[in-house]
Every structure is written in C-alpha cells, then in structure tokens.
Design a protein around this motif. Sequence first.
Motif, PDB file in Angstrom:
ATOM      1  N   TYR A 130     -23.293  26.947  38.574  1.00 52.41           N
ATOM      2  CA  TYR A 130     -23.816  28.151  37.910  1.00 52.41           C
ATOM      3  C   TYR A 130     -24.911  27.721  36.930  1.00 52.41           C
ATOM      4  N   ASP A 131     -26.022  28.455  36.924  1.00 54.76           N
ATOM      5  CA  ASP A 131     -27.129  28.172  36.010  1.00 54.76           C
ATOM      6  C   ASP A 131     -26.981  29.064  34.791  1.00 54.76           C
ATOM      7  N   ASN A 132     -26.629  28.454  33.649  1.00 56.44           N
ATOM      8  CA  ASN A 132     -26.419  29.237  32.419  1.00 56.44           C
ATOM      9  C   ASN A 132     -27.705  29.871  31.900  1.00 56.44           C
ATOM     10  N   GLN A 133     -28.830  29.193  32.149  1.00 54.58           N
ATOM     11  CA  GLN A 133     -30.109  29.748  31.672  1.00 54.58           C
ATOM     12  C   GLN A 133     -30.529  30.946  32.524  1.00 54.58           C
ATOM     13  N   LYS A 135     -28.514  32.603  34.414  1.00 56.74           N
ATOM     14  CA  LYS A 135     -27.347  33.482  34.496  1.00 56.74           C
ATOM     15  C   LYS A 135     -27.052  33.909  35.947  1.00 56.74           C
ATOM     16  N   SER A 182     -32.451  23.030  34.774  1.00 57.74           N
ATOM     17  CA  SER A 182     -31.346  22.577  33.914  1.00 57.74           C
ATOM     18  C   SER A 182     -30.185  22.049  34.751  1.00 57.74           C
ATOM     19  N   PRO A 184     -26.701  22.407  36.145  1.00 58.73           N
ATOM     20  CA  PRO A 184     -25.776  23.524  36.342  1.00 58.73           C
ATOM     21  C   PRO A 184     -24.353  23.117  35.961  1.00 58.73           C
ATOM     22  N   VAL A 185     -23.513  24.121  35.698  1.00 57.12           N
ATOM     23  CA  VAL A 185     -22.106  23.868  35.375  1.00 57.12           C
ATOM     24  C   VAL A 185     -21.236  24.477  36.467  1.00 57.12           C
ATOM     25  N   LYS A 187     -18.359  26.814  37.774  1.00 63.91           N
ATOM     26  CA  LYS A 187     -17.741  28.055  37.295  1.00 63.91           C
ATOM     27  C   LYS A 187     -16.989  28.702  38.459  1.00 63.91           C
TER      28      LYS A 187
END
Length: 561
Positions: A130-133, A135, A182, A184-185, A187
């Motif tokens: 998931y890309d937090n930037q 979203k 970025s 990713p994390v 999720k």
Amino acid sequence: MKKSNNKYTVTAAFPYANGPIHIGHLAGVYLPADIFVRYLRRKKKEVIFICGSDEHGVPITIQAKKENTTPKEIVNKYHFMIKDCFENFGIHFDNYSRTSTVIHQKISTSFFKKLHKEKKIFEKVSEQYYDNQAKQFLADRYIYGICPHCKHKEAYGDQCESCGSSLSPEELINPLSTISGSNPVLKKTKHWYFPLNEYQNFLEKWILMDHQKDWKVNVYGQAKSWLDQGLQPRAITRDLDWGIPIPKEIGKVLYVWFEATIGYISSTIEWAKRKKKDWKPYWKDQRTKLIQFIGKDNIVFHCIIFPAVLKAYNQGYILPDKILANEFLNLENEKISTSRNWGVWVHEYLRDFPNQQDTLRYILIANMPEKKDNNFNWKDFQKTNNTELVAILGNFVNRSLTLIQKYNNGIIPHPGIFSITDKSILKKIRKYPENIGDLIESFRFREALVCFMDLARLGNKYLTEEEPWNIKKTEQRIETILYVSLQIVGMLAQLAELFLPYTANKLLKMLRLEAYFWNKIENVKEFLCPGHVLGKSTLLFNKITDKSVEKQLEKLGKSDL
C-alpha cells in the motif's frame, strides 16, 4: 451418423489499448491467425474471427498517468488506432470489440456471480503493498525493485523484463511505488480467489494426456511447467478504480486476466446480435473447433486459467482445440521496447510506406518466430524486398505479362505440343495447393510462404531456360511457353491471397480472374484458357531505397508516438 466438423471459432489475443501495435504483435499473433482464417474461408469452412481491445488493467492506468489524462481517454485513443491498423493491414476480424462494452461487463460479471453463488470462488484477507502517500493499494505493475534472480534494478512486481522471471511483489528486493517513489507498506485487504488447485487433475488430463502430441512444444512445455509446480489459488479481483466493478464492493474490480479472456465470448455475442445469429454453436457445440492465437507471455492464462474457469462455470463451453503461441520478434537484435520507443509501429509504417502492406507482411511471415526468437532489421527488410519480391515474384509476373503482350497482344495463346519439361511444370503446379494447405493446417506458416515463393522461382527458371524471346523459336513454341508461364502466374494469383492479399488483388485484376475456392484451385485444369484477354499490367512491387531505410534507423529510440 455424427456430422463432421465444419465450424471454427478463431480468436486472436486482445491487444492492450495502452499503446499502438508493433511488428512483434503482427508476427507473433495476428499474421498467423490471419493466414489460417483466410485459408479456412477459401476451404468454405464456416469460421468467425474474433478479437478486440483489452481496455482494463494496470498498463492502462500507468499510460494515463504518463500522458496526463484519464484511462478512458487512453483506451479510446488506442482502441481506434489499433482497429484502423488491423483494417489497413488487411487483417479483417468478424468482430473487433473492446472490454469496456456493456455486453462484456454483463457477461464477465455473470461469470463472477455464478461462481460466487456456487461457492466456486472464496474470499481471503491477505497483506498487500500500500502506498501511504498515494493512499492506494499497489497492483503488481505499480511496484518495482531489484530482481532476486538477476539483480536487475527495475523489475516489476509481476515480472522481470530483463531475465523474464515471473515474480510476486513480495520477492522484490527494496520494493518502491511507481506512483510516488516511496517505500510501500504491507496492509490487509480482502480479495476473491479462484481455487486453481482444484482443477489440477482436470487440466493434467486435458493438457498432458489429450494434447501431448498435437500442441506446439513451447505451449505444452510452459503449461506442463505450471502443472508440475502445482497450481495454487489465484486472486481474481484487484484494488483499482479502473476495470469491471465487483457487485456491491467499492474500489474492487475483476482482475483483468479473469475477465479479458471472457472477452472472446462477449465479442462473439456482440457479433451474433449484430448479425441476428445464434452465438451458441460457436462456443457450445462439441463439433466446433476453437483455435486461439496468443503471445507466449499469455500462455498460462489461455492454457490454465481460462479453461479452468470455463470448466467451473459448467455451461457447456468448448475448450480450445489448439492454442498457438510464437516466440518473440526482436528489432535490430534488441528486444522491442515501448518505453524506449524501440519498435516499428504499424500506424507509422503505413504512413511511411504507403500501399506497401504486403512488403511488411512478407518479411514478417518469412521471419515469423514460430520455434525460437527471431530478428527484424531494416537492411534485411530492404534486401528481402528487392531480391525476392521485386527480383523473383514481381520479375516473373512482369516478364510473363510483357512477353504475352509483345507476342500475342495480351491474349492467352493456344499451346502447341507440350515438351517433357512443359508437362513436368504443369504437373508440379497442381501440387502446390495441397502442399501449402498441409503446411497451413500444421500451422507452419513460414514454410507455406517458402513453398509459395518456390512456385515463382520455378516460373523464373522455366522462362530463363526456355527463352521465348530467342529468334530461333517457332511461333508455336513461343505460344506454348507463354501459355505454361501464364498458368504459373494464374496459380500464384490464387495462392497469393493467403499471404499477400493486396498483391493478389492486383494480380487477379491484371489477369481478369476472380478468386477461387480451394477445391477449384486444386482441381482446375487451367487457370487461363486460350483466347482469354488479360487486363492492364502494373508493377507489383517497388524497390526499397537506402534513404527510406536510413530514415527508419534514425527514428529508432526517438519519441514519435
């Protein structure tokens, strides 16, 4: 008594509507399919030729971001460009659809709903990048990183284009988002999965037993490799905004490779509605042969996933009889690359070489990567055109028609007594349709083209050795030689349509002949009867100049799309 097969459903892989088509697409999928369909039609077989644009999936959304526009604008732009290219290149589908149609959404959604209702798919929560930037969850192509196998620095989350390895995003070293750059994390997200593992036995019997001897080695080998590894459940949904939405779910769409292959069915239904015909015999009659032409990167979807989905859907759909995949065509000894603009784009070729579709068709069929990767280069393109199309086929036809105009006012003469050579030539001519037909039915298109050109070589050799221009020849002998030569030209005119349709049209017009069905080509006693008046002759091919080839070489790698 069981009625023999007389129907064919021939499909060609849906090209992605994220860019123009190039010569690799033509040589890999669309020219072999076109030759096969042309042959079936000449054989009076009932055949539908189905294709369309694949308009969903991540490549579309990535291209939209690149061009700073919407996915809808992208698919509209490239769908019509691709469709026009096929038409102008002489590849005529019975239906060229698109996966954004209402009918396709309805059909593919009905597959999902039925499988869901019958509990043949299941829900599972898993962790995905998931890309937090940005979203948003990242589909495979929205992630890149270092390939764990070859250490290439820009491998995608589904494949490394450097070494060709299939990957999952979790395997990448130092994964990054292509959207924001970025890290990713992971999720949690919910998706629906198709239990491919439950169809392992069915697929093993169908592929490894039923088709061990009649599928192409590369197709069978890749399918067997997947089966040997053991099939695993596969997600059929994605976290995306662009695609066919899952009923009652927000931000979830059908995975493109679940719904894209169903596009063959929806395209057929679209055609049937337009023609006021019943589509079911083309997909549900066991006597119908389904022949699919695809790229080798699509083998798993057509050999494993699509047949398993049809089996699970359980509505009497036929399975493919043959799945044909060629290898890749390289350009100037390098892999064709859209991102580097390293390609020969069909719409540009049609603009730069007007009325020379058959020149490219000929070179691509001659270099078709049927068993291994092959190469296209512009110098070979020039040489092949000038030494084969111009110097052999064009030269023989031109010599024959010029001589008959000079010696008999463009009228087919009455032959005298045939020599042993004449009889041998006339006998040989009649074997060509059967030989070419056998090769096409075996999907050996390159060899079929070689066989066709051998007939032109035979004609050139015959004319050169018989010398009808020699003043020592009697008038009757000259007329006999010209009669035999024109029978060869007549056969070439009939056979050319399979490979070189524009040339065939020119030639038939010059001879004032109509195209025959295959049975007549095989059995006709003479193509051009004595007394038949020929039409006006024109040159079939023009030489390709150094200048035009240099211009194409200069374009490589420069942005011109």
